[in-house]
Write an enzyme that holds these catalytic residues in place. Structure first.
Site, PDB file in Angstrom:
ATOM      1  N   HIS A 120      -0.376 -13.256  -1.631  1.00 50.34           N
ATOM      2  CA  HIS A 120      -1.303 -12.685  -0.678  1.00 50.34           C
ATOM      3  C   HIS A 120      -1.449 -13.767   0.243  1.00 50.34           C
ATOM      4  O   HIS A 120      -1.051 -14.834   0.427  1.00 50.34           O
ATOM      5  CB  HIS A 120      -2.587 -12.760  -1.268  1.00 50.34           C
ATOM      6  N   CYS A 180      -4.027  -6.058  -3.414  1.00 51.99           N
ATOM      7  CA  CYS A 180      -3.046  -6.971  -3.106  1.00 51.99           C
ATOM      8  C   CYS A 180      -3.000  -8.265  -4.101  1.00 51.99           C
ATOM      9  O   CYS A 180      -1.797  -8.278  -4.531  1.00 51.99           O
ATOM     10  CB  CYS A 180      -2.759  -7.292  -1.675  1.00 51.99           C
ATOM     11  N   ASP A 182       3.151  -2.933  -4.268  1.00 51.23           N
ATOM     12  CA  ASP A 182       1.915  -3.663  -5.040  1.00 51.23           C
ATOM     13  C   ASP A 182       1.074  -2.775  -5.513  1.00 51.23           C
ATOM     14  O   ASP A 182       0.234  -2.913  -6.565  1.00 51.23           O
ATOM     15  CB  ASP A 182       1.303  -4.535  -4.111  1.00 51.23           C
ATOM     16  N   ASP A 229       0.727  -1.289  -0.020  1.00 51.34           N
ATOM     17  CA  ASP A 229      -0.110   0.091  -0.084  1.00 51.34           C
ATOM     18  C   ASP A 229       0.885   1.489  -0.036  1.00 51.34           C
ATOM     19  O   ASP A 229       0.170   2.392   0.403  1.00 51.34           O
ATOM     20  CB  ASP A 229      -0.803   0.095   1.110  1.00 51.34           C
TER      21      ASP A 229
END
Length: 503
Positions: A157, A103, A337, A65
Site C-alpha cells: 500500500h 487495498c 487486489d 480495483d
C-alpha cells in the site's frame, strides 16, 4: 601409578595396550566415516527436494480495483486483448477471492501469506510490520534465496504510510513509482493541456494525451526497462509491477474512451440494496441516480476505458518479456487486489463482502503448463505465496494460511478447497482503531454466507445468505427464511471453523 612385576610381563602388557588402542581407533574412525556419509546423503536428499535445477523468474503483475470484468472472463463488451491473450497462454481461475475488500489489508495478506486477522491489519494506515515486525514477505523470501527482487509501481500500500513507504527490506534495490496517491495521477504533458471531454464529476477525464501522461503509462515504460536490466543479470529475478488502474479517477487517455460506443455499454439494472440485507452490509458510498442517468453511463464508460488503458500497459510489459525470450523461464502472475461496485446494489466503490467486491481476476502462466486452461475450483489470493514457492522450488515457510495452486495447473478439473473467506470491518475505514463490527463471508460454488459480528465479543448480530444458482447478482438475502435454516446452520459451522483457522 606404577605396574609391578617382571620385565617380560611388563613388556607383554605394553604390547597388548598398544594393540587395543589401535583397534579402538580404527573402530571409531569407521563410525565417524559412516556418520559422515549418512549426513551427506541426507543433505543431498534435502537439497534435491527443495532446490530446482533451473530457478524460474517471476513477473508479478498487480492491478488495483479490477473486478471480474475482462473479455477472457466472458464479458465480450470489454476490450482487453493483452490480458485475454495471457489467459489463453496460462490458467484462468474462475473463482478466485480476496481476503479483504480494500487495498492495504488485501495486499498485506497475500504478500505475507497471513490473514488480515493474523496481521491485525484492517485499514489503510496500518503497516503490516507494526504487529508482525519479523514476518517474511513473498519477495523477501525470494531475495533470501538469491533472487534479484524489484518493485515498480504499487505493490504494497502507498501514501498513508509515510514512515514505511512500502517495505524496503523486501527488495534488492529501491522501489520506483510505488508511493503516491491516486488523486495525484493528473496528466503530465508538455505544452498546453488538451480539454477534458468528460464531465469531470468524480475526477472523470477524457483528454487527448499520451499513455505516459498518467502513472500507468510511465510504470509500463519503467518496468520494461527494468525487465531488460534483470535479463542481463546472471541470477533469477522477482519483478513486481503494480499498475494503478482501473482505480478511480477514471481518466484514461481519449483513445481508450473511443474504443467504446456509450450507447452500447451494458449498465446494471439492479441499483438498490438486496432485499432483507442488514444495514451493516452497505456502505455510505451510495449511487442515487436512475437506471439511465448520464452519470451512470459515463461512470461505466470511463471504467471500461481505464481497463483498456491498463490492458495496453500490460501488453507492453509482456511484449518486452517476449523480446527478451524469457517467457519459457518466467512464471507470470496477474491479479487484482479486490473488486468494485459501479451502481450495483446502490453502491459505488468497495469494502463490502458482496461478490462484486470479493471476486477477483487471477491468471497464472508457468513454463511447461497446459495453455488455455480454466480452473473452476475455488482459490484465494492467500494461495499465491505457496504457489510461487512451489513453482520456483523455494522451501515454503511455516504458518502460511493458503494452499498451493500448482495441482490446478497440472489438473484444472480437480476438486479444490470448499470455501473462500473474505472479510470487511465496520466502520469500513477504522483508521487505526479496532473495528466495531466485522463481516466474515464464505463462498462455496453455490452459496455466499455472511455473518456480521461484534468484533471484540464475536457475537453475531446479522446474517446473510445468497443462492448463486438462483440469484447470481445477490439481490435477496434469504438467511431469515425458515426454508433455509438448515443451510444457515451448516454454513455457520463452516464459517466458525474457517475464522478460527485464520486467527
Amino acid at each position: 601409578m606404577r605396574f609391578h612385576g617382571s620385565p617380560l610381563f611388563n613388556k607383554e602388557i605394553h604390547v597388548l595396550c598398544i594393540s587395543y588402542l589401535i583397534r579402538t581407533a580404527w573402530f571409531c574412525a569407521g563410525i565417524v566415516l559412516l556418520a559422515s556419509i549418512a549426513s551427506q546423503q541426507a543433505i543431498a536428499q534435502s537439497t534435491k527436494a527443495t532446490i530446482p535445477i533451473q530457478p524460474k523468474n517471476v513477473l508479478f503483475i498487480a492491478v488495483d480495483d479490477l473486478r471480474v470484468e475482462l473479455g477472457c472472463y466472458g464479458q465480450r463488451h470489454v476490450r482487453s486483448p493483452n490480458i485475454d491473450k495471457l489467459a489463453s497462454q496460462g490458467a484462468l481461475f474462475e473463482r478466485a477471492y480476496c481476503q479483504q475488500t480494500v487495498c492495504n489489508p488485501s495486499r498485506a495478506s497475500l504478500l505475507t501469506g497471513k490473514s488480515p486477522d493474523q496481521l491485525q491489519v484492517w485499514d489503510l494506515p496500518t503497516h503490516f510490520r507494526i504487529h508482525s515486525p519479523d514476518v517474511v514477505t513473498l519477495p523477501q523470501l525470494f531475495k533470501s534465496h538469491g533472487y534479484h527482487t524489484q518493485c515498480v509501481g504499487k505493490i504494497f500500500h502507498n501514501w498513508r504510510q509515510d514512515e514505511w513507504q512500502g517495505d524496503p527490506v523486501s527488495w534488492s534495490v529501491p522501489s520506483k513509482m510505488h508511493y503516491n496517491s491516486h488523486g495525484n495521477d493528473t496528466p503530465q504533458v508538455e505544452g498546453s493541456l488538451p480539454p477534458n471531454l468528460a464531465s469531470g464529476v468524480g475526477g472523470n477525464e477524457c483528454r487527448d494525451v499520451p499513455d505516459e501522461a498518467y502513472f500507468d503509462g510511465r510504470v509500463a515504460v519503467s518496468a520494461s526497462r527494468v525487465l531488460r536490466e534483470c535479463a542481463a543479470r546472471e541470477r533469477p529475478f522477482f519483478l513486481a509491477v503494480g499498475f494503478w488502474k482501473p482505480h478511480t479517477p477514471f481518466n484514461a487517455p481519449n483513445k481508450y474512451w473511443d474504443l467504446y460506443e456509450r450507447s452500447e455499454i451494458p449498465l446494471p439494472r439492479h441499483l438498490t440494496p438486496p432485499r432483507a440485507a442488514p444495514e451493516l452490509a452497505m456502505t455510505s458510498a451510495r449511487y442515487r441516480g436512475g437506471k439511465d442517468s448520464e452519470l451512470l453511463k459515463e461512470m461505466h464508460h470511463g471504467h471500461l476505458a481505464a481497463i483498456s488503458y491498463l490492458d495496453c500497459q500490460v501488453g507492453k510489459l509482456l511484449t518486452t518479456l517476449d523480446e527478451l525470450s524469457l517467457r519459457e523461464e518466467t512464471v507470470i502472475v496477474f491479479f487484482s487486489d479486490h473488486g468494485l461496485h459501479l451502481g450495483e446494489h446502490g453502491l459505488t466503490r468497495k469494502t463490502t463482502v458482496f461478490e462484486l467486491d470479493a471476486h477477483v481476476p487471477l491468471i497464472i502462466a508457468a513454463p511447461g503448463q497446459t495453455a488455455g486452461t480454466r480452473v473452476s475450483g475455488i482459490a484465494e489470493l492467500l494461495d499465491l505465496f505457496p504457489t510461487l514457492t512451489e513453482l520456483c522450488g523455494i522451501p515454503e515457510p511455516d504458518g502460511l494460511a493458503g494452499n498451493s495452486l500448482v495441482s490446478f495447473l497440472k489438473n484444472p478439473d480437480r476438486a479444490g478447497k470448499q470455501f473462500a473467506l473474505t472479510q470487511t470491518p465496520r466502520p469500513n475505514y477504522p483508521r487505526g482503531e479496532l473495528p466495531v463490527h466485522m463481516g466474515y463471508s464464505i463462498r462455496t460454488h453455490e452459496l455466499r454466507y455472511t455473518e456480521w459480528r461484534i468484533f471484540q465479543t464475536d457475537q453475531v448480530v446479522s446474517r446473510e445468505l445468497y443462492d448463486h444458482f438462483r440469484d447470481p447478482r445477490e439481490t435477496e438475502n434469504i438467511a431469515g427464511l425458515q426454508s433455509e435454516a438448515a443451510k444457515v446452520d451448516v454454513m455457520a459451522d463452516h464459517l466458525e471453523k474457517m475464522i478460527n483457522s485464520r486467527r
